[in-house]
Design a protein around this motif. Structure first.
Motif, PDB file in Angstrom:
ATOM      1  N   PHE A  59      18.062   2.178  58.129  1.00 27.13           N
ATOM      2  CA  PHE A  59      19.362   2.813  58.328  1.00 27.13           C
ATOM      3  C   PHE A  59      19.122   4.197  58.902  1.00 27.13           C
ATOM      4  CE2 PHE A  59      18.057   4.770  54.469  1.00 27.13           C
ATOM      5  CZ  PHE A  59      18.844   5.899  54.241  1.00 27.13           C
ATOM      6  N   CYS A  60      20.153   4.772  59.478  1.00 31.63           N
ATOM      7  CA  CYS A  60      20.027   6.087  60.103  1.00 31.63           C
ATOM      8  C   CYS A  60      20.196   7.153  59.028  1.00 31.63           C
ATOM      9  CB  CYS A  60      21.063   6.250  61.223  1.00 31.63           C
ATOM     10  SG  CYS A  60      20.818   7.732  62.228  1.00 31.63           S
ATOM     11  N   TRP A  61      19.076   7.576  58.424  1.00 27.61           N
ATOM     12  CA  TRP A  61      19.113   8.581  57.364  1.00 27.61           C
ATOM     13  C   TRP A  61      19.448   9.936  57.964  1.00 27.61           C
ATOM     14  CZ3 TRP A  61      16.675  13.202  56.446  1.00 27.61           C
ATOM     15  CH2 TRP A  61      16.826  13.718  55.148  1.00 27.61           C
ATOM     16  N   LYS A  68      23.192  13.277  63.789  1.00 28.53           N
ATOM     17  CA  LYS A  68      21.936  12.590  64.117  1.00 28.53           C
ATOM     18  C   LYS A  68      21.009  12.571  62.910  1.00 28.53           C
ATOM     19  CE  LYS A  68      20.132  16.805  66.354  1.00 28.53           C
ATOM     20  NZ  LYS A  68      21.400  17.545  66.373  1.00 28.53           N
ATOM     21  N   GLY A  69      20.072  11.622  62.937  1.00 29.92           N
ATOM     22  CA  GLY A  69      19.143  11.475  61.834  1.00 29.92           C
ATOM     23  C   GLY A  69      17.902  10.729  62.276  1.00 29.92           C
ATOM     24  N   LEU A  70      17.203  10.128  61.329  1.00 29.18           N
ATOM     25  CA  LEU A  70      15.990   9.357  61.608  1.00 29.18           C
ATOM     26  C   LEU A  70      16.123   7.956  61.024  1.00 29.18           C
ATOM     27  CD1 LEU A  70      13.143  11.920  60.797  1.00 29.18           C
ATOM     28  CD2 LEU A  70      13.642  10.944  63.044  1.00 29.18           C
ATOM     29  N   CYS A  71      15.658   6.962  61.755  1.00 28.47           N
ATOM     30  CA  CYS A  71      15.649   5.601  61.237  1.00 28.47           C
ATOM     31  C   CYS A  71      14.608   5.504  60.123  1.00 28.47           C
ATOM     32  CB  CYS A  71      15.324   4.598  62.345  1.00 28.47           C
ATOM     33  SG  CYS A  71      16.661   4.356  63.530  1.00 28.47           S
ATOM     34  N   ARG A  72      15.079   5.201  58.900  1.00 28.66           N
ATOM     35  CA  ARG A  72      14.206   5.106  57.746  1.00 28.66           C
ATOM     36  C   ARG A  72      14.438   3.772  57.058  1.00 28.66           C
ATOM     37  NH1 ARG A  72      10.321   6.890  57.514  1.00 28.66           N
ATOM     38  NH2 ARG A  72      10.091   7.778  55.423  1.00 28.66           N
ATOM     39  N   PRO A  73      13.433   3.243  56.355  1.00 24.30           N
ATOM     40  CA  PRO A  73      13.616   1.952  55.671  1.00 24.30           C
ATOM     41  C   PRO A  73      14.682   2.043  54.578  1.00 24.30           C
ATOM     42  CG  PRO A  73      11.284   2.533  55.846  1.00 24.30           C
ATOM     43  CD  PRO A  73      12.050   3.757  56.234  1.00 24.30           C
ATOM     44  N   LYS A  74      15.490   1.002  54.471  1.00 21.32           N
ATOM     45  CA  LYS A  74      16.432   0.927  53.359  1.00 21.32           C
ATOM     46  C   LYS A  74      15.661   0.658  52.068  1.00 21.32           C
ATOM     47  CE  LYS A  74      20.223  -1.129  56.050  1.00 21.32           C
ATOM     48  NZ  LYS A  74      21.061  -2.351  56.212  1.00 21.32           N
ATOM     49  N   PRO A  75      16.008   1.325  50.981  1.00 23.27           N
ATOM     50  CA  PRO A  75      15.332   1.030  49.707  1.00 23.27           C
ATOM     51  C   PRO A  75      15.522  -0.436  49.320  1.00 23.27           C
ATOM     52  CG  PRO A  75      16.647   3.042  49.543  1.00 23.27           C
ATOM     53  CD  PRO A  75      17.008   2.397  50.846  1.00 23.27           C
ATOM     54  N   CYS A  97      20.041   6.179  45.831  1.00 25.18           N
ATOM     55  CA  CYS A  97      19.272   5.007  46.258  1.00 25.18           C
ATOM     56  C   CYS A  97      20.193   3.844  46.601  1.00 25.18           C
ATOM     57  CB  CYS A  97      18.282   4.621  45.170  1.00 25.18           C
ATOM     58  SG  CYS A  97      17.271   3.178  45.556  1.00 25.18           S
ATOM     59  N   MET A  98      21.218   3.617  45.768  1.00 26.34           N
ATOM     60  CA  MET A  98      22.149   2.527  46.025  1.00 26.34           C
ATOM     61  C   MET A  98      22.927   2.768  47.305  1.00 26.34           C
ATOM     62  SD  MET A  98      21.740   0.143  43.862  1.00 26.34           S
ATOM     63  CE  MET A  98      23.222  -0.798  44.227  1.00 26.34           C
ATOM     64  N   ALA A  99      23.296   4.017  47.558  1.00 23.31           N
ATOM     65  CA  ALA A  99      23.990   4.328  48.804  1.00 23.31           C
ATOM     66  C   ALA A  99      23.092   4.025  49.996  1.00 23.31           C
ATOM     67  CB  ALA A  99      24.417   5.790  48.818  1.00 23.31           C
ATOM     68  N   ASN A 100      21.840   4.500  49.945  1.00 20.41           N
ATOM     69  CA  ASN A 100      20.905   4.276  51.047  1.00 20.41           C
ATOM     70  C   ASN A 100      20.598   2.803  51.250  1.00 20.41           C
ATOM     71  OD1 ASN A 100      18.898   7.306  50.474  1.00 20.41           O
ATOM     72  ND2 ASN A 100      20.921   7.028  51.356  1.00 20.41           N
TER      73      ASN A 100
END
Length: 441
Positions: A59-61, A68-75, A97-100
């Motif tokens: 997701f775009c953290w 803008k953000g960085l593509c990071r793994p979803k938990p 964590c649940m939101a991410n």
């Protein structure tokens, strides 16, 4: 002059380390700040504007709800700790964590609504508009703002005092935008969501209404039928006008539960809403109807298109994702909530709305829908589930593709249904079951 690499790092939610020149993130990710600035890449993570720029596992953290953000793994796993956060989608999550894990960034700690806000709910009953609103702060007074649709000009206002509801009976063809505003303790104005309504004669479709369903090929306007169900996007306005001149009721079809990559608004659907393909349909994917904050503007725009083209009602398709392998954990209640929302939005615009298939929810949804449309219930032996519509004087339209008319028409007529024998590509060809004695035209 500020170091642009440091500014860019901070904008992305990182911390610029002066001694090393690195950009450090709270989850342990780090990289050279100038490399990040020039290449828009930090390790295996690239700069993004939305989840659509990332893979399905990412997701775009972002730093709160920035651009803008960085593509990071979803938990993949989250602890069961209630430490509520307010997501950038306007919802409360049990923890960050649940939101991410749902692809949502955190706007701020705490539950939704802790910032000053006003929520406006609007319902339409015939000519009567009923509005209710609530605020999470204590304003001295509320103000109603309204403007004609679609110009939104001029904007007028009415002081409402401390009242939190309003009911008004208006003449036919009234069309307005409305919103509620109030001053907060700092003297600034807080505004609610903007709602739209249109008061129109919703065309009644009762049992015995002759009809035609054509979604492919040039519309055959010569067919002797009271109602025509045709494609919202592909049907020219001129065809709808021609049908109206002949006294026909026009229902406009669109998919409310799937993404179709050939539609003119396909680019509006972010990847976060898309999951598995429909069976045997590689160009169509199920939508995550739970993410209504993201999906609603797209569906509302389709309903507005139906109004602008002159449709009398709509047939939203694929409203039974909870019964299918959509790739999302959509529940019975999720579907119920979405379908009732669809009905409310259609009625606000003066459009009738039909329940397409979704037989398991007929008892719950019949009060909210004006008619029903079913495919092949006789083939599957489940047509009795549609009888609540007939019992309340609402038409049940249907088609069979495989069975021959002599195999289902007698029973369809006895139920009070209006069934057709159709080709599966839904061209102009049809054999209606209705007898001359029973058909109302």
């Amino acid at each position: 002059m500020p170091n642009p690499a440091a500014v860019f790092c901070n904008d992305l939610g990182g911390k610029y380390e002066l001694s090393s020149g690195d950009c450090l993130f709270t989850d342990g990710l780090s990289c050279d700040a100038w490399t990040l600035f020039n290449e828009r890449q930090c390790g295996n993570s690239h700069v993004c504007a939305s989840n659509a720029d990332c893979s399905q596992e990412q997701f775009c953290w972002k730093n709160k709800c920035s651009s803008k953000g960085l593509c990071r793994p979803k938990p993949q796993m989250c602890i069961q700790l209630y430490d509520p956060v307010y997501g950038c989608d306007g919802r409360t999550y049990s923890n960050a964590c649940m939101a991410n894990s749902n692809g949502v960034n955190v706007a701020y700690p705490g539950e939704c609504g802790k910032e000053n806000s006003i929520i406006l709910n609007l319902q339409l009953y015939g000519n009567t508009v009923m509005a209710q609103w609530s605020a999470n702060f204590k304003p001295e007074k509320y103000v109603l703002f309204y403007a004609p649709y679609p110009q939104m000009d001029p904007i007028a206002s009415v002081d409402l005092g401390k009242t939190t509801s309003l009911e008004a009976t208006l003449p036919k063809q009234s069309q307005y935008f409305i919103a509620i505003g109030a001053k907060d303790s700092k003297g600034g104005y807080v505004y609610s969501n903007i709602e739209y309504f249109r008061i129109a004669d919703i065309k009644a479709l009762s049992p015995g209404t002759s009809w035609q369903w054509q979604l492919t090929g040039p519309i055959d306007t010569t067919i002797d039928a009271r109602m025509f169900d045709i494609d919202l996007f592909n049907t020219p306005v001129e065809t709808i006008s021609e049908l109206h001149k002949k006294g026909r009721i026009v229902i406009c079809y669109f998919s409310a539960g799937t993404y179709e990559n050939w539609r003119p608004d396909a680019d509006l659907f972010p990847k976060s809403l898309l999951e598995k393909n429909l069976e045997d349909r590689p160009d169509e994917k199920w939508l995550d109807i739970r993410k209504l904050d993201t999906l609603a503007p797209i569906i509302k725009a389709r309903l507005d298109l139906a109004v602008s083209k002159g449709c009398d009602g709509v047939e939203p398709d694929n409203v039974d994702a909870y019964l299918n392998d959509s790739g999302f954990p959509i529940t019975y209640d999720d579907q119920l909530h979405y379908n009732i929302w669809l009905s409310s939005e259609a009625h606000k615009r003066g459009l009738s709305i039909g329940l397409k298939n979704d037989l398991e929810q007929v008892k719950d949804l019949e009060p909210f829908f004006d008619w029903a449309l079913n495919e092949e219930c006789f083939s599957h032996g489940e047509c009795e589930l549609l009888l609540p519509f007939i019992e309340h004087g609402k038409a049940v339209f249907g088609v069979e593709y495989i069975l021959q008319p002599e195999q289902f028409c007698t029973l369809a007529n006895s139920f009070g249904f209006d069934f057709l024998k159709k080709h599966q590509d839904l061209d102009a060809w049809r054999i209606p079951c209705g007898t001359l004695k029973r058909v109302r035209y």
